[in-house]
Design an enzyme around this catalytic site. Sequence first.
Site, mmCIF file in Angstrom:
data_model
loop_
_atom_site.group_PDB
_atom_site.id
_atom_site.type_symbol
_atom_site.label_atom_id
_atom_site.label_comp_id
_atom_site.label_asym_id
_atom_site.label_seq_id
_atom_site.Cartn_x
_atom_site.Cartn_y
_atom_site.Cartn_z
ATOM 1 C CE1 TYR A 59 -4.172 1.556 0.105
ATOM 2 C CE2 TYR A 59 -3.358 2.801 1.979
ATOM 3 C CZ TYR A 59 -4.317 2.594 0.998
ATOM 4 O OH TYR A 59 -5.402 3.425 0.921
ATOM 5 N N GLY A 267 -10.590 1.191 -6.860
ATOM 6 C CA GLY A 267 -10.026 -0.033 -6.311
ATOM 7 C C GLY A 267 -9.752 -1.022 -7.426
ATOM 8 C CD1 TRP A 292 -6.421 5.790 -1.982
ATOM 9 C CD2 TRP A 292 -4.602 7.036 -2.304
ATOM 10 N NE1 TRP A 292 -5.476 5.359 -1.098
ATOM 11 C CE2 TRP A 292 -4.346 6.108 -1.273
ATOM 12 C CE3 TRP A 292 -3.588 7.922 -2.692
ATOM 13 C CZ2 TRP A 292 -3.128 6.048 -0.601
ATOM 14 C CZ3 TRP A 292 -2.376 7.859 -2.039
ATOM 15 C CH2 TRP A 292 -2.146 6.924 -1.004
#
Length: 364
Positions: A59, A267, A292
Amino acid sequence: MQVRGMQALAAVYTETGDPQSVLRVVRHSLPPLLDTQVMVQMLASPVNPSDLNQIEGTYPVRGTFNNINTSGAVLQACVGGNEGVGRVTQIGQNVHNVQVGDWVVPQRAGEFGTWCTRTIVDAQSVSVVPEEWRSGLSPLDIACLKVNPCTAYRLLRDFADLKKGDYVIQNGANSGVGRAVIQLAHSWGIRTINVVRDRPELHELQRELTALGADIVVSDKQLTADSVKQQLRSLNNVRLGFNCVGGRTTLQLTKYISEGGTLVTYGGMSRQPVTMPTSLLLFKDIAARGFWMNRWYNSCSSLAMDAERQSMWKSILGLMRSGQFVTQPLSVSSIDEASEDDAQRIVRDAVSWTAGSKHAFVFA
């Protein structure tokens, strides 16, 4: 004054990797409270896919590693979790933006971990949820506010000037964001076309999403059926498409966006690329954008953006209080008074990619 020897239970990792392998639950001593810090007793915290990605090291936002004093050793470790709500129990003498008793949430992902019973953090790293906004709501409602409902809010607000009666189409419609899109859109008079993965219990899921306010619910398999194609092609006001999957399902979904519309990707659960035929770009002028939520929160340094953040939270919480918005179904486990071994088992089950449902921890 801080009580000497106050301890906390936390799910931590000392290295990135498979969450089920690297996470361990430890009992540790809290450090002294500094003048600019607050002590927070965590109330609830969900487990999000981005949390697992962060633990894996994939991430963009990294966790913060600090010294954690356990009975056996000092660990350089990071506490898992980025979303949650806690109650302030102590404040440093130079803290003025937070009061004892306030309910607070992390300002940004990565500033401190939320899978713990207590934590000490900088006062500037938390945001207060006013009592009048949260009145009548549970800690779990507040704990799940910042990511999924707010992502849905921004998707519907920021990429088109949607009017009552307009349509949006989305995949992953039974996800946390998907359910939030359905409910927010329904409350604003916007219609939704919802695509879900084909499954044996499809009719049950269709009834569930329809009860939330969905207008059309189809499986990814049904999306290619002639009757569904005819129905969706007859709509000329599908202004937006929301994608959290990628791959072939997204390609099929994009074909039903009306001319001049926009596909927004937030996503990529399938980990497959998003592809778009040249014809959709040339002849329908479909635009492709990305969103995001963390980036949006990071832009809230200005007064105007901070006011927009507060307006968004207040609006969503108001819909929750009026019964027009419900948090997605959760599998809830308490680790507040659990032994370290029991807490370890609870955490291991909750962070499995195959858990089958969204998990959340409660601490008080």
